[in-house]
Scaffold this active site. Structure first.
Site, PDB file in Angstrom:
ATOM      1  N   ARG A  39     -34.803  18.623  -6.029  1.00  0.00           N
ATOM      2  CA  ARG A  39     -34.518  19.851  -5.281  1.00  0.00           C
ATOM      3  C   ARG A  39     -35.594  20.917  -5.504  1.00  0.00           C
ATOM      4  O   ARG A  39     -35.887  21.698  -4.592  1.00  0.00           O
ATOM      5  CB  ARG A  39     -33.149  20.388  -5.662  1.00  0.00           C
ATOM      6  CG  ARG A  39     -32.050  19.610  -4.966  1.00  0.00           C
ATOM      7  CD  ARG A  39     -30.692  20.096  -5.365  1.00  0.00           C
ATOM      8  NE  ARG A  39     -29.684  19.627  -4.428  1.00  0.00           N
ATOM      9  CZ  ARG A  39     -28.390  19.574  -4.704  1.00  0.00           C
ATOM     10  NH1 ARG A  39     -27.945  19.963  -5.878  1.00  0.00           N
ATOM     11  NH2 ARG A  39     -27.539  19.133  -3.805  1.00  0.00           N
ATOM     12  N   LYS A 195     -13.862   8.931  -3.088  1.00  0.00           N
ATOM     13  CA  LYS A 195     -12.551   9.167  -2.482  1.00  0.00           C
ATOM     14  C   LYS A 195     -12.545   9.158  -0.967  1.00  0.00           C
ATOM     15  O   LYS A 195     -13.394   9.774  -0.341  1.00  0.00           O
ATOM     16  CB  LYS A 195     -12.051  10.534  -2.919  1.00  0.00           C
ATOM     17  CG  LYS A 195     -11.623  10.629  -4.371  1.00  0.00           C
ATOM     18  CD  LYS A 195     -10.846  11.890  -4.471  1.00  0.00           C
ATOM     19  CE  LYS A 195     -10.545  12.487  -5.768  1.00  0.00           C
ATOM     20  NZ  LYS A 195     -10.476  13.949  -5.579  1.00  0.00           N
ATOM     21  N   GLY A 344     -25.265  13.933  -2.881  1.00  0.00           N
ATOM     22  CA  GLY A 344     -26.013  14.092  -4.125  1.00  0.00           C
ATOM     23  C   GLY A 344     -26.120  12.803  -4.908  1.00  0.00           C
ATOM     24  O   GLY A 344     -27.208  12.446  -5.392  1.00  0.00           O
ATOM     25  N   GLY A 368     -22.538  18.161   0.110  1.00  0.00           N
ATOM     26  CA  GLY A 368     -21.378  18.823   0.719  1.00  0.00           C
ATOM     27  C   GLY A 368     -21.744  19.473   2.043  1.00  0.00           C
ATOM     28  O   GLY A 368     -21.020  19.366   3.034  1.00  0.00           O
TER      29      GLY A 368
HETATM   30  P1  ADP Z   1     -22.111  11.385  -2.817  1.00  0.00           P
HETATM   31  O1  ADP Z   1     -22.381  12.399  -3.900  1.00  0.00           O
HETATM   32  O2  ADP Z   1     -23.312  10.586  -2.475  1.00  0.00           O
HETATM   33  O3  ADP Z   1     -21.460  12.019  -1.617  1.00  0.00           O
HETATM   34  P2  ADP Z   1     -19.587  10.639  -3.980  1.00  0.00           P
HETATM   35  O4  ADP Z   1     -19.639  11.876  -4.819  1.00  0.00           O
HETATM   36  O5  ADP Z   1     -18.579  10.579  -2.901  1.00  0.00           O
HETATM   37  O6  ADP Z   1     -21.043  10.330  -3.388  1.00  0.00           O
HETATM   38  O7  ADP Z   1     -19.297   9.379  -4.916  1.00  0.00           O
HETATM   39  C1  ADP Z   1     -20.158   8.996  -5.961  1.00  0.00           C
HETATM   40  C2  ADP Z   1     -19.385   8.358  -7.063  1.00  0.00           C
HETATM   41  O8  ADP Z   1     -18.576   7.304  -6.601  1.00  0.00           O
HETATM   42  C3  ADP Z   1     -20.323   7.729  -8.070  1.00  0.00           C
HETATM   43  O9  ADP Z   1     -20.285   8.478  -9.263  1.00  0.00           O
HETATM   44  C4  ADP Z   1     -19.786   6.314  -8.256  1.00  0.00           C
HETATM   45  O10 ADP Z   1     -19.719   5.911  -9.613  1.00  0.00           O
HETATM   46  C5  ADP Z   1     -18.403   6.407  -7.660  1.00  0.00           C
HETATM   47  N1  ADP Z   1     -17.912   5.097  -7.206  1.00  0.00           N
HETATM   48  C6  ADP Z   1     -18.525   4.235  -6.389  1.00  0.00           C
HETATM   49  N2  ADP Z   1     -17.805   3.114  -6.253  1.00  0.00           N
HETATM   50  C7  ADP Z   1     -16.710   3.250  -7.021  1.00  0.00           C
HETATM   51  C8  ADP Z   1     -15.596   2.410  -7.324  1.00  0.00           C
HETATM   52  N3  ADP Z   1     -15.478   1.195  -6.798  1.00  0.00           N
HETATM   53  N4  ADP Z   1     -14.649   2.887  -8.158  1.00  0.00           N
HETATM   54  C9  ADP Z   1     -14.777   4.114  -8.698  1.00  0.00           C
HETATM   55  N5  ADP Z   1     -15.807   4.955  -8.457  1.00  0.00           N
HETATM   56  C10 ADP Z   1     -16.763   4.529  -7.624  1.00  0.00           C
HETATM   57 MG    MG Z   2     -21.049  13.336  -5.327  1.00  0.00          MG
END
Ligand code: ADP
Ligand code: MG
Length: 388
Positions: A39, A195, A344, A368
């Site tokens: 960043r 989620k 992120g 976000g």
């Molecule tokens: P981003 O920041 O790219 O939007 P998220 O914050 O939604 O992504 O999700 C990232 C997290 O999801 C990571 O820390 C990863 O460990 C977790 N994750 C991925 N697959 C699983 C899983 N099967 N069970 C639990 N957590 C998971």
């Molecule tokens: Mg995230």
């Protein structure tokens, strides 16, 4: 959704003026050491451009969530050092009540040390915004990662000074707009992460316009449950099952056919690959399996536009990184697709897994913010710049 944003050119001659720049310098730190300076690097071009135009810079930024009071853990001191190295000039870090003297580049200490920054109360925010605005003649917002926040340094201050969007914000918005305005087809969206509930609104908004939605990560288990499968101890959001059923009914959703399971989220316990309809009751799915990676690669073939958000598994731990690495590499390898990475953790995954960032069309600095844009929401920071 946002009217044309004024760029830096619209501010006119900046030589000799003070420009307040809201930058996104919110980098991960471990024991005071920056672990990923992505960043900060992304902020440099706009800052250089302003310096070249003869302006003096007063930079404001946040780091972490210090809850409205000074907390040395969240000091921007290491950021000031790194930024100075990247700019090749001195960056002077000053507190909000201190005078910067005649420094050419001032970085104000973490803006979230002040309760007015994030206050719900408009008056409190406005009062703090006036203090920020009092330090400069112009305002430039280049903090794309914060434009979805109605904060003093993002929203209120833009109404107090002649304001413009920095080049990073303009580029981010341009890319996201391309994703929402008839992108070249086939258009494939890859979603993962933790989620479903976090991403429900973006799925709802994007699904009608996409050709394929590939779902991995923790959120795939609510989809698998919606298909009637037992998911053992995997991440599950029962109240989202009906929504997932509706998404599945569109016929555009591809789910994993196999998963990597373990009995704990640990880098050194035993793991197994099982069929997605045969997850043992005492195990949890922590990555998509190799057959799923192959299936997702098949679905990605020929894509002309790809948006990827959310890792396919717990990529932070080596036994569960293969799914993310496989899918991310396939996206990077697409011969003539416009590929965008938002989120992120997804952006961090690219760097941690050693993929070449330049093989992606665009890696958003704002997780976000990019999701909220794609959800079709008004983003306060952009509305304020557009004069809305
Ligand atoms: P981003 O920041 O790219 O939007 P998220 O914050 O939604 O992504 O999700 C990232 C997290 O999801 C990571 O820390 C990863 O460990 C977790 N994750 C991925 N697959 C699983 C899983 N099967 N069970 C639990 N957590 C998971
Ligand atoms: Mg995230």
């Amino acid at each position: 959704m946002t009217d044309a944003l004024p760029g830096i050119d619209a501010l006119g001659d900046l030589s000799g003026s003070h420009v307040l720049v809201r930058a996104d310098l919110n980098v991960p730190l471990e024991d005071g050491v920056i672990t990923d300076d992505g960043r900060i690097r992304a902020s440099v071009p706009t800052l250089k451009r302003l310096l070249d135009s003869g302006a003096r810079l007063v930079i404001t930024a946040h780091l972490g969530r210090p809850e409205g009071q000074p907390d040395p853990k969240y000091s921007l001191a290491p950021v000031a050092v790194r930024l100075g190295e990247l700019l090749g000039r001195d960056v002077v870090l000053v507190g909000h009540d201190d005078s910067p003297g005649d420094a050419e580049i001032v970085l104000l200490e973490n803006v979230r040390f002040h309760p007015g920054e994030t206050a719900k109360d408009e008056g409190a925010r406005d009062e703090f915004a006036k203090r920020l605005a009092g330090r400069a003649d112009y305002y430039v917002d280049d903090a794309f990662g914060a434009v979805h926040r109605k904060h003093a340094s993002v929203y209120d201050v833009a109404r107090l000074l002649p304001s413009a969007a920095g080049d990073l914000v303009l580029r981010e918005v341009e890319v996201l707009r391309r994703l929402t305005e008839e992108p070249p087809r086939p258009y494939v969206v890859v979603l993962g992460g933790s989620k479903v509930s976090d991403k429900l609104a973006v799925i709802e908004n994007l699904l009608p316009g996409v050709d394929q939605l590939l779902v991995g990560g923790g959120m795939c288990f609510t989809f698998l449950a919606a298909q009637g499968y037992d998911v053992g101890r995997s991440l599950l959001e029962p109240d989202q099952i009906q929504a997932c059923r509706n998404f599945l009914a569109t016929g555009k959703v591809t789910l994993p056919v196999d998963v990597v399971v373990a009995s704990a989220v640990s880098a050194d316990g035993p793991t197994d690959v099982v069929s997605a309809d045969a997850i043992p009751a005492d195990q949890m799915g922590l990555d998509i399996g190799p057959r799923s990676v192959a299936l997702f690669i098949e679905r990605l073939a020929g894509a002309k536009t790809v948006f990827w958000n959310g890792p396919m598994g717990v990529f932070e731990l080596a036994p569960f990184a293969a799914g993310t690495l496989g899918v991310a590499s396939a996206i990077a390898d697409l011969p003539d697709a416009f590929t965008v990475v938002g989120g992120g953790d997804s952006a961090a995954a690219i760097r941690v897994l050693g993929l070449d960032e330049s093989r992606f069309g665009h890696i958003s600095t704002g997780g976000g913010a990019s999701l909220e844009y794609l959800e079709g929401k008004q983003l306060p920071g952009l509305s304020a710049l557009a004069g809305g």
